[in-house]
Design a protein around this motif. Structure first.
Motif, PDB file in Angstrom:
ATOM      1  N   PHE A   1       0.847  -1.185   0.000  1.00 51.20           N
ATOM      2  CA  PHE A   1       0.000   0.000   0.000  1.00 51.20           C
ATOM      3  C   PHE A   1       0.891   1.247   0.000  1.00 51.20           C
ATOM      4  CE2 PHE A   1      -3.895  -2.183   1.558  1.00 51.20           C
ATOM      5  CZ  PHE A   1      -3.331  -3.355   2.040  1.00 51.20           C
TER       6      PHE A   1
ATOM      7  N   TYR B   1       0.215   5.159   1.445  1.00 53.23           N
ATOM      8  CA  TYR B   1      -0.658   6.097   2.130  1.00 53.23           C
ATOM      9  C   TYR B   1      -0.018   7.485   2.086  1.00 53.23           C
ATOM     10  CZ  TYR B   1      -3.691   2.567   4.309  1.00 53.23           C
ATOM     11  OH  TYR B   1      -4.609   1.556   4.539  1.00 53.23           O
TER      12      TYR B   1
ATOM     13  N   GLN C   1      -0.094  11.366   4.050  1.00 54.35           N
ATOM     14  CA  GLN C   1      -0.491  12.053   5.275  1.00 54.35           C
ATOM     15  C   GLN C   1      -0.196  13.543   5.125  1.00 54.35           C
ATOM     16  OE1 GLN C   1       1.650  11.001   8.919  1.00 54.35           O
ATOM     17  NE2 GLN C   1      -0.270  11.052  10.053  1.00 54.35           N
TER      18      GLN C   1
ATOM     19  N   ASN D   1      -1.441  17.461   9.933  1.00 47.54           N
ATOM     20  CA  ASN D   1      -2.579  17.456  10.843  1.00 47.54           C
ATOM     21  C   ASN D   1      -3.794  16.725  10.280  1.00 47.54           C
ATOM     22  OD1 ASN D   1      -1.182  19.056  12.800  1.00 47.54           O
ATOM     23  ND2 ASN D   1      -1.570  20.826  11.504  1.00 47.54           N
ATOM     24  N   LYS D   2      -3.550  15.836   9.342  1.00 47.04           N
ATOM     25  CA  LYS D   2      -4.645  15.039   8.784  1.00 47.04           C
ATOM     26  C   LYS D   2      -4.346  13.554   8.998  1.00 47.04           C
ATOM     27  CE  LYS D   2      -7.045  18.353   6.610  1.00 47.04           C
ATOM     28  NZ  LYS D   2      -6.900  18.531   5.162  1.00 47.04           N
ATOM     29  N   GLY D   3      -5.370  12.733   8.847  1.00 43.08           N
ATOM     30  CA  GLY D   3      -5.186  11.291   8.967  1.00 43.08           C
ATOM     31  C   GLY D   3      -4.543  10.706   7.732  1.00 43.08           C
ATOM     32  N   LEU D   4      -4.132   9.466   7.834  1.00 44.46           N
ATOM     33  CA  LEU D   4      -3.544   8.747   6.713  1.00 44.46           C
ATOM     34  C   LEU D   4      -4.630   8.401   5.699  1.00 44.46           C
ATOM     35  CD1 LEU D   4      -1.283   6.514   8.887  1.00 44.46           C
ATOM     36  CD2 LEU D   4      -0.425   7.849   6.967  1.00 44.46           C
TER      37      LEU D   4
ATOM     38  N   LEU E   1      -5.479   6.407   2.027  1.00 47.55           N
ATOM     39  CA  LEU E   1      -4.994   5.413   1.078  1.00 47.55           C
ATOM     40  C   LEU E   1      -4.876   6.017  -0.313  1.00 47.55           C
ATOM     41  CD1 LEU E   1      -4.331   2.381   0.525  1.00 47.55           C
ATOM     42  CD2 LEU E   1      -6.741   2.139  -0.105  1.00 47.55           C
TER      43      LEU E   1
ATOM     44  N   LYS F   1      -3.297   0.415  -3.650  1.00 52.37           N
ATOM     45  CA  LYS F   1      -2.843  -0.834  -3.052  1.00 52.37           C
ATOM     46  C   LYS F   1      -2.636  -1.896  -4.125  1.00 52.37           C
ATOM     47  CE  LYS F   1      -7.366  -2.851  -1.845  1.00 52.37           C
ATOM     48  NZ  LYS F   1      -8.209  -3.341  -0.724  1.00 52.37           N
TER      49      LYS F   1
ATOM     50  N   PHE G   1       3.838   7.204   2.947  1.00 51.70           N
ATOM     51  CA  PHE G   1       4.266   5.977   3.612  1.00 51.70           C
ATOM     52  C   PHE G   1       3.993   4.763   2.726  1.00 51.70           C
ATOM     53  CE2 PHE G   1       5.397   7.511   7.757  1.00 51.70           C
ATOM     54  CZ  PHE G   1       4.630   8.646   7.945  1.00 51.70           C
TER      55      PHE G   1
ATOM     56  N   SER H   1       1.782  -5.628   4.038  1.00 49.51           N
ATOM     57  CA  SER H   1       0.834  -6.314   4.913  1.00 49.51           C
ATOM     58  C   SER H   1       1.093  -7.808   4.890  1.00 49.51           C
ATOM     59  CB  SER H   1      -0.594  -6.030   4.457  1.00 49.51           C
ATOM     60  OG  SER H   1      -1.522  -6.781   5.205  1.00 49.51           O
TER      61      SER H   1
ATOM     62  N   PHE I   1       0.046  -4.309   9.470  1.00 54.27           N
ATOM     63  CA  PHE I   1       0.746  -3.386   8.598  1.00 54.27           C
ATOM     64  C   PHE I   1       2.145  -3.092   9.121  1.00 54.27           C
ATOM     65  CE2 PHE I   1      -2.688  -3.104   6.004  1.00 54.27           C
ATOM     66  CZ  PHE I   1      -3.103  -1.877   5.518  1.00 54.27           C
TER      67      PHE I   1
ATOM     68  N   PHE J   1       4.982  -0.313   8.409  1.00 57.85           N
ATOM     69  CA  PHE J   1       5.172   0.981   7.757  1.00 57.85           C
ATOM     70  C   PHE J   1       6.642   1.262   7.488  1.00 57.85           C
ATOM     71  CE2 PHE J   1       1.206   3.453   7.814  1.00 57.85           C
ATOM     72  CZ  PHE J   1       0.398   2.610   8.551  1.00 57.85           C
ATOM     73  N   GLY J   2       6.908   1.931   6.364  1.00 59.07           N
ATOM     74  CA  GLY J   2       8.219   2.522   6.157  1.00 59.07           C
ATOM     75  C   GLY J   2       8.342   3.767   7.014  1.00 59.07           C
ATOM     76  N   THR J   3       9.512   4.382   6.982  1.00 58.56           N
ATOM     77  CA  THR J   3       9.767   5.553   7.805  1.00 58.56           C
ATOM     78  C   THR J   3       9.235   6.835   7.187  1.00 58.56           C
ATOM     79  OG1 THR J   3      11.953   5.663   6.821  1.00 58.56           O
ATOM     80  CG2 THR J   3      11.776   4.596   8.971  1.00 58.56           C
TER      81      THR J   3
END
Lengths: 116, 112
Positions: free
Chosen positions: B34, B36, B38, B41-44, B46, B49, B90, B94, B100, B102-104
Motif C-alpha cells: 500500500f 498512504y 499524510q 494534521n490530517k489522517g492517513l 490510502l 494498493k 508511507f 501487509s 501493517f 510501515f516505512g519511515t
C-alpha cells in the motif's frame, strides 16, 4: 460512509498524569488497530483487536498502556502514568476483517498528545 | 519477516515535473502493498494498493505504482507534481494477519 472517529484531537498533560483516547471505527469493521506515531517516524502498531478480542499486543508497553474494546465496536486507549517519551500522535484504524491480506486499513485523524 | 525501506527521507520536485518515491520491501511470501499519504494534521489516506492482481496499480490524484517482484520494489510515481501533493508518504507491506508494517516515510516538497 462515515470514517474512523477519534477524540480528543489534542491533549496536553504533565508527566505522571493519566490520559485516555477514544476511537469509533467504521461501522461493520471487525478489526481495530491503535498505532503510535512519534514525530518523524512511521506509525508503530500498539495493539490489534478482532471484534472484542486482542490479536496482537506485543508492542504495547503494558506497564503503563492499556486498551479495551468491550462491545467489539468502539475502543479506548489509556496511558497511566504518562512519560515524556509518550508524546506522539495516536492513530486508530479499522478494517473489515483480518482474514485476508487484501483488507485496507482506514485511519482516523489521530490524537496528538504532548506530555510536559 | 516483513519490512519496508523507503530509500529517500525527503524529495523535492518542481511543480509540473515527475514524482518518484522509492520503496523496497522484504516479505517471506507474496505481500499486499500500500501507499498512504499524510497531509499535515490530517489522517492517513490510502493512495493505492497492490493485492496480486495487475502489477501496475493506479490510485487517486494521478498516482500509480508498479510492483516488481524481481526487484522487491513498489515505487510510487506521478507524471506531474501539483502543489497539493506536498505531504508525507508511507509505503506499507501487509502480512497474512493483516498487520501493517510501515516505512519511515518520505516527505515530498513541491516547489512552485
Amino acid at each position: 460512509e462515515a470514517g474512523v472517529a477519534q477524540s480528543p484531537r489534542y491533549k496536553i498533560i504533565e508527566k505522571r498524569q493519566s490520559v485516555a483516547f477514544w476511537c469509533n471505527p467504521i461501522s461493520g469493521h471487525a478489526t481495530l488497530y491503535w498505532y503510535q506515531q512519534i514525530l518523524g517516524q512511521g506509525p508503530k502498531l500498539l495493539i490489534q483487536f478482532q471484534n472484542n478480542g486482542v490479536v496482537d499486543d506485543s508492542q504495547l508497553p503494558k506497564d503503563r498502556f492499556s486498551a479495551e474494546r468491550l462491545k467489539g465496536v468502539d475502543s479506548t486507549l489509556k496511558i497511566q502514568p504518562a512519560k515524556l517519551e509518550d508524546s506522539a500522535v495516536y492513530l486508530c484504524a479499522s478494517s473489515r476483517s483480518r482474514e485476508t491480506t487484501q483488507e485496507t486499513q482506514y485511519f482516523g485523524p489521530g490524537t496528538r498528545l504532548l506530555v510536559l | 519477516a516483513q519490512s519496508v525501506t523507503q530509500l529517500d527521507s525527503h524529495v523535492s520536485v518542481s511543480e509540473g515535473t515527475p514524482v518518484l518515491l522509492r520503496c523496497n520491501y522484504s516479505s517471506s511470501y507474496s505481500p499486499s502493498l500500500f501507499w498512504y499519504v499524510q497531509h499535515p494534521n490530517k489522517g492517513l489516506q490510502l493512495l493505492l494498493k497492490y493485492t496480486s492482481a495487475a502489477t501496475l496499480v493506479k490510485g487517486i490524484n494521478g498516482f500509480e505504482a508498479e510492483f516488481k517482484k524481481s526487484e522487491t520494489s513498489f515505487h510510487l510515481t506521478k507524471p506531474s507534481a501539483h502543489m497539493s501533493d506536498a505531504a508525507e508518504y508511507f509505503c506499507v507491506v501487509s502480512d497474512r494477519g493483516n498487520q501493517f508494517y510501515f516505512g519511515t516515510g518520505t516527505s515530498l516538497t513541491v516547489i512552485p
